[in-house]
Design a protein around this motif. Sequence first.
Motif, PDB file in Angstrom:
ATOM      1  N   ARG A 130       1.452  27.681 -23.982  1.00 39.34           N
ATOM      2  CA  ARG A 130       2.820  28.250 -23.319  1.00 39.34           C
ATOM      3  C   ARG A 130       3.564  29.033 -23.728  1.00 39.34           C
ATOM      4  N   LEU A 131       3.263  29.155 -25.698  1.00 41.42           N
ATOM      5  CA  LEU A 131       3.989  29.932 -26.831  1.00 41.42           C
ATOM      6  C   LEU A 131       3.398  30.742 -26.399  1.00 41.42           C
TER       7      LEU A 131
ATOM      8  N   ASP B 179       5.227  32.954 -23.451  1.00 45.22           N
ATOM      9  CA  ASP B 179       6.153  33.007 -23.672  1.00 45.22           C
ATOM     10  C   ASP B 179       6.272  32.457 -24.987  1.00 45.22           C
ATOM     11  N   PRO B 180       6.888  33.474 -25.865  1.00 47.03           N
ATOM     12  CA  PRO B 180       6.614  33.478 -27.645  1.00 47.03           C
ATOM     13  C   PRO B 180       8.382  32.736 -27.433  1.00 47.03           C
ATOM     14  N   GLU B 181       8.925  32.596 -27.122  1.00 49.35           N
ATOM     15  CA  GLU B 181      11.179  32.651 -27.022  1.00 49.35           C
ATOM     16  C   GLU B 181      10.863  31.216 -26.038  1.00 49.35           C
ATOM     17  N   LEU B 182       9.672  30.506 -25.611  1.00 46.32           N
ATOM     18  CA  LEU B 182       9.835  29.383 -24.663  1.00 46.32           C
ATOM     19  C   LEU B 182      11.407  29.171 -23.807  1.00 46.32           C
TER      20      LEU B 182
ATOM     21  N   LEU C 234      -0.244  24.164 -34.176  1.00 49.46           N
ATOM     22  CA  LEU C 234       1.109  24.400 -33.359  1.00 49.46           C
ATOM     23  C   LEU C 234       3.521  24.032 -34.484  1.00 49.46           C
TER      24      LEU C 234
ATOM     25  N   MET D  64       3.210  27.778 -35.668  1.00 51.80           N
ATOM     26  CA  MET D  64       3.797  28.092 -34.477  1.00 51.80           C
ATOM     27  C   MET D  64       5.906  28.355 -34.498  1.00 51.80           C
ATOM     28  N   VAL D  65       5.979  26.701 -34.136  1.00 49.27           N
ATOM     29  CA  VAL D  65       7.067  26.415 -33.903  1.00 49.27           C
ATOM     30  C   VAL D  65       7.920  26.188 -35.130  1.00 49.27           C
TER      31      VAL D  65
ATOM     32  N   LEU E 217       8.850  29.769 -34.412  1.00 54.11           N
ATOM     33  CA  LEU E 217       9.599  30.445 -33.935  1.00 54.11           C
ATOM     34  C   LEU E 217      11.163  30.408 -34.021  1.00 54.11           C
TER      35      LEU E 217
ATOM     36  N   TRP F 259      -2.184  35.467 -31.804  1.00 55.13           N
ATOM     37  CA  TRP F 259      -0.308  35.012 -32.160  1.00 55.13           C
ATOM     38  C   TRP F 259      -0.068  35.821 -33.005  1.00 55.13           C
TER      39      TRP F 259
END
Length: 413
Positions: A128-129, A132-135, A156, A159-160, A163, A383
Amino acid sequence: MRPTLRRCLTLVAVTKNATKFDLDTIGAGLPVHAQLATIRDAGSVVVQAPPGTGKTTLIPPLISNEVSETMGKVVVTAPRRVAVRAAASRLASLDGSVIGDRVGYTIRGDAQPGRLVEFVTPKVLIRRLLRDPELAGVGAIIIDEVHERQLDGDLLLGMVAELAVLRPELRVVAMSATADAERFAALLGVPVISTPAEMFPVAERYEPLPGRAGCGPEFVAGVARIAAENTNMYSTLVFLPGVRDITACCAELGRITDVPVFPLHGGQSPAEQDRALRHAGPRIIVATNVAESSVTVPGVRTVVDAGLARVPKRDALRGMNGLVTVSCSQSSAVQRAGRAGREGPGTVIRCYSRSDYAHFAPHTEPEIRSADLTEFALLLSCWGATPAEFPLLDQPPAAAFAQATAAVVAIGA
């Protein structure tokens, strides 16, 4: 006030309240309930709490009550599909709602996402990220069982972390069942809140069996014998490393005891897993480490622990990947033992010696050090990052990552 206007205002109030979870009802009897105000006011945080404290059940609705009306739903990751389904089912049951309404889950091949809280595997959220990197539409991310150090989980987490820099309003909560929470907090730049477990006493017995190193037939038969001899009015939870070992143990138990026997592992169908978790009355559950901390197994007062786990390894010389059986970590052994003391005084029977336990690694080895890194390299490239600039708890071995990158290039990805 006109009756029509009064009815409209009442409807608005009811609709608004429908987004709130009743935390007192959901958290009744859970130790983490005493820390709710602290966790709520901390913003992004690492919660360190042993299995049995209720963190997976109570913290997602707590965070949802804070963010759902203004920022969006809460997405919670759990490392295994069985844990995702079990956590969603338990929260929905305590909430009095049905799966897919307020609480839901998404795993490979099965999606019933809820409006307020959605449980997913790390791989689902990673993809999902990437899309849509902005979530958008997500107000909080909760990463459960970060201590397991699976490759997807470490990716993850990084990545979070990135974000959260772009979206400072995003609530990020990482939850660990072991005492090494400070490393996760340092990576995310957040505080740690610890919740002690209110566990019943668990008596320890060491009964080493021959053949443990190879987990051969003699050893598995010995584990089955110990489980059968120590199952009475409560249930017994047996830990073995792999499906083959579980199948052999269940067959032996079926031969020597009349107590119902259930396997539990990630390769089963949801219906098969539910039979093991929801059976009423004494039974023997023979499980992989899926039952270590990720799922609630009610009725257990005895744990029989082989002290083994199956972990991914890569043979760099031969270019081959596979699962190998190794001794579990001391932290894993402690978590397994704790399963016997969640509902009353219990016993853990360890099928190895005190000396063996002393030589176990303190914590689970991160998969990034030994697993095949090809998919990791591909996802990291998608990413737009490299290991050197990406927030990782541990860097991958340089040679292994170079091989993985070469493999990605070779397939034209």
